[in-house]
Design an enzyme around this catalytic site. Structure first.
Site, mmCIF file in Angstrom:
data_model
loop_
_atom_site.group_PDB
_atom_site.id
_atom_site.type_symbol
_atom_site.label_atom_id
_atom_site.label_comp_id
_atom_site.label_asym_id
_atom_site.label_seq_id
_atom_site.Cartn_x
_atom_site.Cartn_y
_atom_site.Cartn_z
ATOM 1 N N ASP A 1 0.870 -1.174 0.000
ATOM 2 C CA ASP A 1 0.000 0.000 0.000
ATOM 3 C C ASP A 1 0.912 1.231 0.000
ATOM 4 O O ASP A 1 1.847 1.307 0.808
ATOM 5 C CB ASP A 1 -0.869 -0.027 1.274
ATOM 6 C CG ASP A 1 -1.950 1.035 1.241
ATOM 7 O OD1 ASP A 1 -1.660 2.167 0.793
ATOM 8 O OD2 ASP A 1 -3.084 0.732 1.657
ATOM 9 N N VAL A 2 0.632 2.176 -0.876
ATOM 10 C CA VAL A 2 1.530 3.345 -0.962
ATOM 11 C C VAL A 2 1.521 4.170 0.325
ATOM 12 O O VAL A 2 2.438 4.961 0.563
ATOM 13 C CB VAL A 2 1.180 4.278 -2.151
ATOM 14 C CG1 VAL A 2 1.368 3.591 -3.473
ATOM 15 C CG2 VAL A 2 -0.208 4.851 -2.025
ATOM 16 N N LYS B 1 0.446 12.035 -16.245
ATOM 17 C CA LYS B 1 -0.433 13.198 -16.209
ATOM 18 C C LYS B 1 -1.711 12.832 -15.458
ATOM 19 O O LYS B 1 -2.036 11.646 -15.415
ATOM 20 C CB LYS B 1 -0.730 13.672 -17.620
ATOM 21 C CG LYS B 1 -1.798 12.839 -18.356
ATOM 22 C CD LYS B 1 -2.413 13.588 -19.493
ATOM 23 C CE LYS B 1 -3.803 13.091 -19.709
ATOM 24 N NZ LYS B 1 -4.446 13.378 -20.924
ATOM 25 N N ASP C 1 4.275 13.371 -20.941
ATOM 26 C CA ASP C 1 3.192 13.736 -21.840
ATOM 27 C C ASP C 1 3.355 12.770 -22.998
ATOM 28 O O ASP C 1 4.253 12.941 -23.828
ATOM 29 C CB ASP C 1 3.330 15.181 -22.321
ATOM 30 C CG ASP C 1 2.178 15.561 -23.237
ATOM 31 O OD1 ASP C 1 1.564 14.651 -23.817
ATOM 32 O OD2 ASP C 1 1.881 16.751 -23.364
ATOM 33 N N HIS C 2 2.534 11.737 -23.043
ATOM 34 C CA HIS C 2 2.855 10.645 -23.967
ATOM 35 C C HIS C 2 2.823 11.077 -25.436
ATOM 36 O O HIS C 2 3.396 10.432 -26.290
ATOM 37 C CB HIS C 2 1.959 9.416 -23.711
ATOM 38 C CG HIS C 2 0.584 9.543 -24.268
ATOM 39 N ND1 HIS C 2 -0.438 10.121 -23.581
ATOM 40 C CD2 HIS C 2 0.070 9.178 -25.457
ATOM 41 C CE1 HIS C 2 -1.516 10.109 -24.326
ATOM 42 N NE2 HIS C 2 -1.240 9.539 -25.481
ATOM 43 N N LYS D 1 5.305 10.125 -29.358
ATOM 44 C CA LYS D 1 4.766 9.636 -30.636
ATOM 45 C C LYS D 1 5.735 9.938 -31.770
ATOM 46 O O LYS D 1 6.300 11.032 -31.836
ATOM 47 C CB LYS D 1 3.407 10.296 -30.932
ATOM 48 C CG LYS D 1 2.270 9.758 -30.087
ATOM 49 C CD LYS D 1 0.972 10.457 -30.446
ATOM 50 C CE LYS D 1 -0.146 10.080 -29.512
ATOM 51 N NZ LYS D 1 -0.686 8.752 -29.749
ATOM 52 N N GLU E 1 -11.727 13.094 -30.786
ATOM 53 C CA GLU E 1 -11.936 11.675 -30.458
ATOM 54 C C GLU E 1 -13.392 11.309 -30.706
ATOM 55 O O GLU E 1 -14.284 12.104 -30.380
ATOM 56 C CB GLU E 1 -11.705 11.437 -28.967
ATOM 57 C CG GLU E 1 -10.293 11.533 -28.485
ATOM 58 C CD GLU E 1 -10.253 11.373 -26.976
ATOM 59 O OE1 GLU E 1 -9.877 10.295 -26.515
ATOM 60 O OE2 GLU E 1 -10.627 12.317 -26.264
ATOM 61 N N HIS F 1 -1.070 17.972 -24.068
ATOM 62 C CA HIS F 1 -0.789 17.513 -25.432
ATOM 63 C C HIS F 1 -0.841 18.634 -26.474
ATOM 64 O O HIS F 1 0.061 18.780 -27.291
ATOM 65 C CB HIS F 1 -1.806 16.453 -25.863
ATOM 66 C CG HIS F 1 -1.964 15.325 -24.887
ATOM 67 N ND1 HIS F 1 -0.897 14.775 -24.216
ATOM 68 C CD2 HIS F 1 -3.052 14.642 -24.472
ATOM 69 C CE1 HIS F 1 -1.341 13.791 -23.443
ATOM 70 N NE2 HIS F 1 -2.628 13.705 -23.571
HETATM 71 P P1 NAP Z 1 -6.371 2.487 -12.419
HETATM 72 O O1 NAP Z 1 -6.629 1.472 -13.468
HETATM 73 O O2 NAP Z 1 -7.519 2.986 -11.627
HETATM 74 O O3 NAP Z 1 -5.281 1.887 -11.432
HETATM 75 C C1 NAP Z 1 -4.991 2.473 -10.202
HETATM 76 C C2 NAP Z 1 -3.843 1.734 -9.561
HETATM 77 O O4 NAP Z 1 -3.566 2.367 -8.319
HETATM 78 C C3 NAP Z 1 -4.100 0.274 -9.292
HETATM 79 O O5 NAP Z 1 -2.981 -0.477 -9.688
HETATM 80 C C4 NAP Z 1 -4.271 0.215 -7.795
HETATM 81 O O6 NAP Z 1 -3.765 -1.005 -7.295
HETATM 82 C C5 NAP Z 1 -3.356 1.344 -7.356
HETATM 83 N N1 NAP Z 1 -3.679 1.841 -6.030
HETATM 84 C C6 NAP Z 1 -4.778 2.539 -5.648
HETATM 85 N N2 NAP Z 1 -4.715 2.811 -4.332
HETATM 86 C C7 NAP Z 1 -3.561 2.287 -3.880
HETATM 87 C C8 NAP Z 1 -2.927 2.237 -2.607
HETATM 88 N N3 NAP Z 1 -3.461 2.812 -1.521
HETATM 89 N N4 NAP Z 1 -1.733 1.605 -2.517
HETATM 90 C C9 NAP Z 1 -1.175 1.010 -3.585
HETATM 91 N N5 NAP Z 1 -1.720 1.044 -4.817
HETATM 92 C C10 NAP Z 1 -2.896 1.657 -4.961
HETATM 93 O O7 NAP Z 1 -5.637 3.784 -13.014
HETATM 94 P P2 NAP Z 1 -4.895 3.962 -14.411
HETATM 95 O O8 NAP Z 1 -5.916 4.197 -15.468
HETATM 96 O O9 NAP Z 1 -3.918 2.883 -14.604
HETATM 97 O O10 NAP Z 1 -4.170 5.375 -14.203
HETATM 98 C C11 NAP Z 1 -3.080 5.531 -13.332
HETATM 99 C C12 NAP Z 1 -2.506 6.932 -13.496
HETATM 100 O O11 NAP Z 1 -2.095 7.120 -14.833
HETATM 101 C C13 NAP Z 1 -3.494 8.062 -13.203
HETATM 102 O O12 NAP Z 1 -2.793 9.148 -12.670
HETATM 103 C C14 NAP Z 1 -4.004 8.446 -14.589
HETATM 104 O O13 NAP Z 1 -4.431 9.783 -14.651
HETATM 105 C C15 NAP Z 1 -2.743 8.248 -15.406
HETATM 106 N N6 NAP Z 1 -3.012 7.977 -16.815
HETATM 107 C C16 NAP Z 1 -3.655 6.837 -17.198
HETATM 108 C C17 NAP Z 1 -3.867 6.593 -18.542
HETATM 109 C C18 NAP Z 1 -4.533 5.327 -19.003
HETATM 110 O O14 NAP Z 1 -4.569 5.106 -20.219
HETATM 111 N N7 NAP Z 1 -5.049 4.498 -18.133
HETATM 112 C C19 NAP Z 1 -3.426 7.512 -19.503
HETATM 113 C C20 NAP Z 1 -2.776 8.665 -19.076
HETATM 114 C C21 NAP Z 1 -2.558 8.883 -17.734
HETATM 115 P P3 NAP Z 1 -4.523 -1.915 -6.202
HETATM 116 O O15 NAP Z 1 -5.982 -1.717 -6.390
HETATM 117 O O16 NAP Z 1 -4.034 -3.302 -6.529
HETATM 118 O O17 NAP Z 1 -4.014 -1.421 -4.909
#
Ligand code: NAP
Length: 507
Positions: free
Chosen positions: A94-95, A157, A186-187, A191, A225, A249
């Protein structure tokens, strides 16, 4: 293999992913690391440690990832999965628990012992931004980032929710890390087509003489989109199009088009020139917001034969939401190169097409010599940089149509990635993860850049938050946004340019 990348920098590396069970890790990060492995870019000795509270064993976690890699990796069905997956471990944690960081420290120590040297340690924060500060502080407290040449921290981000929160986060981070340790993603910058803007502008001498207010009439940057907010309604409703797309972006694309030539391709030189652009952009007064910024929100409608809900009907969205799913803005850059040239930016969800296109429209010929009737399809020259789904650069020109008549038609000179190269294009995350391992920050956002982008948008963000829209929803799904966005350009005698869709959109 000939390479400009200094692979000697990627010695033994341990890669911690906070959010190891999340969507980003399974869809992007692991497939990207896997492809780097297949193509020989991973260090000889590396370990990937995915973190999360879910009770996975290494074996169970690797099994889940294999399904994801088969689904999301550009290289298709996993080939060398067994040898790659041996490098992956799952750390139940847990973070918010200090024990996590103590255990991480112990992991690094035992990895170092086996490697016989101090490894590079990368911390990738693929978790909600509310955890950024906690993680950063704990990493520092447990001496995990003590060596600034060996440890790097990557932030997804959004970096901040507004100028104040971005400043606060930057301040906190600068008290813990050096700027050289901080990688703000910033992905878009990873690209291939986006990186090519720099190559195109600064590796070709014919462009520079015409790349200015003397020849360019206006610039459009449009990132649209077809998708709605889907499952991200809860997140998006607090964010909106300005924060989600424009602040990062789209302003980055604008910087690449408008920047001066850097002295060299080093991270600081490139980023200095980008910050110059952001600092030269004209700030909005409340009147400018009224006049030069348009917002929209989609209503329900039909997309490709399927009925889709309006934004306010989406899961996690407030019934009376004032959040914009569309934004169009006219900016000016107050410097010698761009004085008086409008830059129109547009982004939206549930739009007619998914595409990211930059259009540079050149001024018209000074005098028309052709007879009336010969030039009905007349178009001013345009340079069109298509980032996705089509990856191309095309120059629209006038040419004589074959025949006895003098009839002019617009034609395209096209550089098309697919037609020119047979090698597959790497995913943005492959480029960015490799750069992180090599310590190259060129394609990452520097702290001052992020703040300058927020500063520019705050007057619009604040004005839209204070004065709620009375017309939302104001555009239907499968349209090009609200009519007022067309009027923004029509007032200046222009219209939004769209490329005909030739291939299936990639979201
Ligand atoms: P997500 O699917 O909701 O995943 C969240 C992650 O956080 C899970 O692995 C969860 O793991 C972990 N987590 C939550 N609370 C925690 C805690 N207390 N301790 C440890 N781990 C914890 O989110 P995501 O879509 O991957 O996005 C993650 C980040 O990337 C966000 O900031 C988002 O804005 C950014 N982002 C995502 C995308 C995308 O395409 N998904 C694109 C651009 C940016 P557990 O539940 O196993 O603890």
């Amino acid at each position: 293999m000939t390479t400009t990348k200094d692979l000697t920098q990627s010695g033994p590396t341990i890669f911690f992913i906070f959010g190891g069970t999340g969507d980003l890790t399974s869809r992007k990060l692991i497939p990207a690391l896997y492809n780097l492995f297949l193509e020989g870019w991973m260090p000889e000795n590396f370990q990937i440690v995915a973190m999360g509270r879910t009770q996975f064993t290494d074996e169970k976690f690797r099994g889940e990832l294999l399904t994801d890699v088969n689904k999301f990796s550009r290289s298709g069905e996993a080939k060398q999965w067994d040898s790659f997956s041996q490098h992956i471990h799952f750390h139940v944690s847990d973070v918010q628990d200090p024990k996590t960081y103590k255990e991480m420290y112990e992991r690094v120590q035992s990895f170092a012992q086996v490697a016989g040297t101090e490894p590079n340690v990368i911390f990738y924060l693929a978790v909600a931004p509310r955890f950024f500060a906690t993680i950063a502080e704990n990493l520092a407290a447990y001496k995990l980032t003590a060596n600034p040449t060996k440890s790097r921290i990557v932030f997804e981000k959004p970096f901040g929710h507004d100028l104040e929160s971005a400043k606060e986060l930057n301040k906190l981070l600068s008290g813990i890390f050096t700027e050289k340790q901080i990688y703000r993603i910033d992905h878009y910058l990873g690209k291939e087509t986006v990186q090519n803007i720099l190559a195109f502008r600064f590796a070709n001498s014919i462009l520079e003489p015409i790349w200015n207010r003397n020849y360019i009439e206006h610039v459009q940057i449009s990132v649209t989109e077809q998708l709605g907010v889907g499952d991200r309604g809860g997140y998006y409703d607090d964010s909106g199009a300005l924060r989600d797309m424009v602040q990062n972006h789209i302003l980055q694309l604008l910087c690449l088009v408008a920047m001066e030539a850097p002295v060299n391709f080093g991270a600081d030189d490139v980023r200095n020139r980008k910050v110059d652009v952001l600092n030269s952009m004209r700030k909005f007064s409340p009147e400018d917001v009224q006049k030069n910024a348009v917002r929209g929100q989609y209503s329900k409608g039909w997309m490709q034969g399927q009925e889709v809900p309006g934004y306010r009907e989406e899961k996690g969205v407030k019934k009376e939401s004032n959040t914009e799913t569309f934004a169009a803005i006219k900016f000016f850059i107050d410097n010698w190169r761009w004085h008086g040239v409008p830059f129109y930016l547009r982004t939206g969800k549930r739009m007619h097409q998914s595409s990211s296109v930059i259009t540079i429209q050149f001024k018209d010929v000074p005098h028309q010599i052709f007879p009336t009737g010969s030039s009905e399809g007349w178009q001013q020259n345009k340079l069109i940089i298509s980032i996705q789904p089509e990856m191309s650069i095309r120059l629209k020109m006038q040419a004589k149509r074959p025949g006895l008549d003098m009839i002019l038609n617009p034609v395209d000179m096209i550089f098309d990635y697919k037609g020119t190269y047979t090698t597959e294009t790497p995913e943005a995350y492959e480029t960015l993860l490799l750069d992180t391992m090599l310590g190259d920050q060129t394609h990452f956002m520097r702290g001052d850049q992020v703040e300058a982008a927020w500063e520019l948008l705050m007057p619009i963000i604040n004005a839209w938050a204070t004065k709620k829209s009375t017309s939302f929803p104001n555009y239907s799904a499968d349209s090009w946004g609200p009519e007022s966005a067309d009027a923004l350009l029509a007032r200046d005698g222009f219209h939004w340019f769209t490329l005909p869709q030739t291939s299936k959109p990639k979201h």
